[in-house]
Structures are given as C-alpha cells and as structure tokens.
Enzyme design. Structure first.
Site, PDB file in Angstrom:
ATOM      1  N   CYS A 190      45.866  28.440  57.914  1.00 49.85           N
ATOM      2  CA  CYS A 190      44.879  27.873  56.994  1.00 49.85           C
ATOM      3  C   CYS A 190      43.552  27.806  57.743  1.00 49.85           C
ATOM      4  O   CYS A 190      43.487  27.172  58.800  1.00 49.85           O
ATOM      5  CB  CYS A 190      45.347  26.477  56.583  1.00 49.85           C
ATOM      6  SG  CYS A 190      44.172  25.564  55.571  1.00 49.85           S
ATOM      7  N   CYS A 225      39.896  32.487  53.544  1.00 48.80           N
ATOM      8  CA  CYS A 225      40.884  31.469  53.153  1.00 48.80           C
ATOM      9  C   CYS A 225      42.178  32.222  52.945  1.00 48.80           C
ATOM     10  O   CYS A 225      42.183  33.301  52.322  1.00 48.80           O
ATOM     11  CB  CYS A 225      40.451  30.781  51.853  1.00 48.80           C
ATOM     12  SG  CYS A 225      41.750  29.780  51.071  1.00 48.80           S
TER      13      CYS A 225
HETATM   14  N1  DGL Z   1      44.483  28.176  52.593  1.00 51.54           N
HETATM   15  C1  DGL Z   1      43.434  27.369  53.055  1.00 51.54           C
HETATM   16  C2  DGL Z   1      42.449  28.127  53.941  1.00 51.54           C
HETATM   17  O1  DGL Z   1      42.781  29.142  54.517  1.00 51.54           O
HETATM   18  C3  DGL Z   1      42.724  26.398  52.191  1.00 51.54           C
HETATM   19  C4  DGL Z   1      42.993  26.126  50.799  1.00 51.54           C
HETATM   20  C5  DGL Z   1      42.661  24.673  50.445  1.00 51.54           C
HETATM   21  O2  DGL Z   1      43.564  23.858  50.618  1.00 51.54           O
HETATM   22  O3  DGL Z   1      41.537  24.399  50.023  1.00 51.54           O
HETATM   23  O4  DGL Z   1      41.340  27.696  54.144  1.00 51.54           O
END
Ligand code: DGL
Length: 262
Positions: free
Chosen positions: A80, A191
């Site tokens: 993430c 993301c």
């Molecule tokens: N998957 C996450 C990222 O790579 C973020 C998504 C979220 O929870 O806003 O930033």
C-alpha cells in the site's frame, strides 16, 4: 523486538494493504516465488486509508503488521503506497532484522521511458500530500513534466469488485478528462488498487499511453531480502495463499481470490 533467529524459512510471507489493492502486488510475488506461502490481510473495514491523517494510517498499519508477525510471518510486504509513506520508516526501526518491503510509485521507469515525457502519477489524497512523493518527483523534475493527481473515490470501485463498466468509465472521465485533453505520455499507478482498473484507464487515455505499476519491483525486492536472510522456502510444492480481511465476509474473500486471478 523480533530477532532474525525467530524467522523460519518455512513460514509464510505477510502482505498488508488497506483493502484489496495489495493483491496486485501479491500476484506478482506469487508469480515470482510460486513455492512460498503468503498470508494476505486487507483492512477493508477501515478503508480508505487515503483520506485519513498520517498518524492514524501509521497506527493501523503497525497494528496489523504486528498481528501478521504474531502469526509467524518471516517477511512483510506493505503493499500500500499510503501505508508505506506513513509507516515503513517507523517499522524499520521497530524490527530492524525483518525483511520488510514497501511500495513506491514507478516514477523512474516512467520518466526514463522516453525523452522528457508528460507523466501523471495517480495516487490517494494522503500519498499526494506526503513528502515522500514530492521528494521522488523532485528527483526527476528536470527530465519530465510530472503531475501528481489525487484520486479520491477510485479505490472504492476495486473494493466493490467493480473493475470495469460504464460507471467506472464516466468516473474516470470526470476525474481525469482535463489530462486526456492536455495529452499524457505515461501514467504511474501510485496506489496498489489502481492496476485493477488499468484497462479502463487505457481506454480513456488511448493505447499510446504507457502505464507503469511498481508491483513487480516490490516482488523482486522481497525475493532479494528473503534470499539475503536465507529465508527462501525449502519447499518445492506450490505455495498457499491465505486471505484475511477485517470485513469478515465470504464475499470479500471470494473477491480476493477473483482479483488474485485477474
Ligand atoms: N492501496 C492503497 C495505496 O496503495 C490505498 C487505498 C486507500 O486505502 O485509500 O495507496
């Protein structure tokens, strides 16, 4: 503090994300290390992280990673971008011997893909706010025209399993239409949820736009760290992936499995 001797090569690798997005990184790790076992934890009950304050993102991330370590994981991938920027530095201090990999937007390969490209970095509002992304962009500002675009609302499509279709297409067109008209050479998926909407982005921007995702780089980094720590599994059988989610429903787990196969 967890000591190196506590880690067992036969143990699983832990993968953490605020929800389903980290599965885009997990699938690269499964491809690269098919004999490893993985435990994936998605915190969908608290998602999106990308609109939370840094402090809260850090606390949630440390709590969930601690739990993965208690489950016996021998390495951790924070799959993430939002959680990596907010928490990985602190966690390296907490567990200095732990093979720990974060994710970073693939700005470098996008910039190097052509002469002075126009690059869009799509990310959560928190990632776009954080110093880490600004420092990364500043490193390449002489070689490209880079714009970071916060995309609130986009990860929710993936959380619902809506990875294509007219509603997603019109959401993207409204959010990013001005950049389509201005012309873009490369898009960086900043993301881990966004690789799942890659096809819809390609339809909006046209086939000539190159799309970059950092998942494979993170998977490679994890293999290097496991190798350096002598923690590659001795097994030659196909590894297992176990999914957990803070929204404890069979629908969520089925969606995890579907996304892993995408
Ligand atoms: N998957 C996450 C990222 O790579 C973020 C998504 C979220 O929870 O806003 O930033």
């Amino acid at each position: 503090m967890t000591e190196k001797k506590d880690f067992d090569p036969a143990s699983p690798v832990g993968v953490f994300d605020s929800g389903m997005g980290g599965i885009s990184v997990l699938r690269e790790m499964v491809r690269l290390m098919p004999h490893e076992d993985f435990i994936y934890f998605g915190d969908s009950a608290n998602a999106p992280y990308g609109i939370k304050k840094e402090e809260e993102i850090r606390e949630l991330t440390v709590t969930h990673v601690t739990r993965l370590l208690e489950e016996g994981c021998k390495g951790i991938c924070v799959a993430c971008n939002t959680a990596t920027s907010a928490a990985v530095r602190v966690m390296r201090g907490m567990w200095p011997d732990l093979p720990l990999v974060g994710v970073e937007p693939a700005v470098k390969p996008a910039v190097l893909s052509m002469d002075h490209p126009k690059v869009l970095v799509l990310a959560t509002p928190a990632t776009v706010r954080q110093e880490k992304l600004h420092a990364l962009i500043a490193r390449y500002e002489d070689d490209a025209d880079i714009t970071a675009v916060p995309c609130p609302g986009l990860m929710e499509f993936v959380e619902r399993g809506e990875t294509s279709g007219p509603v997603l297409a019109s959401f993207l067109s409204e959010l990013l239409g001005e950049y389509v008209s201005a012309g873009v050479d490369a898009i960086v998926l900043g993301c881990t949820h966004y690789p799942f909407v890659r096809d819809s982005l390609a339809s909006l921007f046209g086939e000539s736009v190159r799309i970059f995702d950092g998942g494979e780089g993170s998977a490679r980094r994890m293999r290097v760290l496991l190798d350096e720590a002598d923690l590659i599994t001795p097994s030659t059988a196909q590894g297992h992936v176990t999914f957990y989610n803070s929204v404890n429903s069979s629908d969520k787990i089925s969606l995890c499995r579907r996304l892993l196969k995408m």
